[in-house]
Design a protein around this motif. Structure first.
Motif, short mmCIF file in Angstrom:
data_model
loop_
_atom_site.label_atom_id
_atom_site.label_comp_id
_atom_site.label_asym_id
_atom_site.label_seq_id
_atom_site.Cartn_x
_atom_site.Cartn_y
_atom_site.Cartn_z
N ASN A 76 -2.60 -4.05 -9.18
CA ASN A 76 -2.07 -4.01 -7.81
C ASN A 76 -2.06 -2.60 -7.23
O ASN A 76 -1.49 -2.37 -6.16
N GLY A 78 -4.37 -0.93 -5.81
CA GLY A 78 -5.07 -0.83 -4.54
C GLY A 78 -4.24 -1.26 -3.34
O GLY A 78 -4.58 -0.94 -2.20
N ASP A 79 -3.14 -1.95 -3.59
CA ASP A 79 -2.26 -2.41 -2.51
C ASP A 79 -1.16 -1.41 -2.18
O ASP A 79 -0.38 -1.63 -1.24
N LYS A 81 1.02 1.75 -0.88
CA LYS A 81 1.06 2.52 0.37
C LYS A 81 2.01 3.70 0.18
O LYS A 81 2.92 3.65 -0.66
N ASP A 84 5.80 3.74 -1.30
CA ASP A 84 6.10 2.64 -2.23
C ASP A 84 6.63 3.19 -3.55
O ASP A 84 6.13 4.19 -4.07
#
Length: 223
Positions: A76, A78-79, A81, A84
């Motif tokens: 995960n 790549g998700d 931001k 986070d």
């Protein structure tokens, strides 16, 4: 090698795409305090390599790592931001106590938080389980979720549950991830080695053991 005991809740500073890879920058004062160029740090259960010098990382309280396409596809990361939270852990030291279980930092698949069931002092969380991983997950066995060593409460064909104590809820990303959130999964490496040594593979894992030792050896040679 890691233990799945999160040392620090870090924060994403930047994630910059670079063709089929990305460069990730993460803030974490504890894990960078003794970092060196080439050091390994697990980010949400993914083993990454520090690319700057230790002095630079320690002074900034941040580190940078390159994330390859394979990692972006199977985790995960790549998700993420900027801003986070991420679970951070430095590698274990030989001779130190093994607080969780043996964790490689190699993600096997991504699950999704399906539901959270609050208790008086804990929460039960159900996570979806990719079909290719279900045979490795058993009741009371170990599994790594976003880099956290957890004990499976109940293993179903397509999901599993874990119980989260207050410390885990407070000090890791699982304290705030709701239904629909993606989580990195790493199954117990001992299960994978056992399957391989028995001469099984994904297609044969559900079949009963039969045949001679020569047959098993033949499978290993041709695999």
């Amino acid at each position: 090698m890691f233990t799945g005991i999160v040392e620090e809740l870090g924060r994403v500073v930047a994630l910059e795409a670079d063709g089929d890879s990305a460069r990730l920058r993460v803030a974490g004062s504890l894990v960078t305090s003794d970092a060196e160029h080439g050091s390994s740090i697990a980010v949400n259960g993914v083993c990454l390599t520090v690319i700057e010098s230790g002095d630079q990382a320690a002074k900034a309280g941040e580190f940078t790592a390159d994330v390859m396409a394979e990692t972006l596809d199977k985790s995960n990361l790549g998700d993420l931001k900027p801003g986070d939270p991420v679970n951070l852990e430095r590698p274990m030291k030989l001779g130190a106590r093994l607080g969780g279980h043996l964790v490689q930092g190699h993600v096997d698949g991504v699950g999704v938080v399906l539901e959270r069931i609050p208790g008086e002092h804990w929460e039960v969380v159900r996570v979806s389980l990719p079909s290719a991983l279900s045979r490795y997950v058993v009741d009371k066995g170990s599994i790594t979720v976003d880099g956290i060593s957890l004990t499976v409460v109940e293993a179903a064909a397509d999901s599993f549950t874990v119980s989260l104590i207050p410390t885990t809820l407070e000090l890791t990303t699982l304290g705030s991830k709701g239904p629909g959130a993606a989580v990195n999964l790493e199954i117990d490496v001992i299960a994978k080695y056992t399957e391989r040594l028995l001469g099984l593979d994904g297609a044969a894992a559900g079949q009963s053991e039969s045949g001679s030792a020569a047959d098993a050896t033949s499978k290993e040679v041709t695999a």
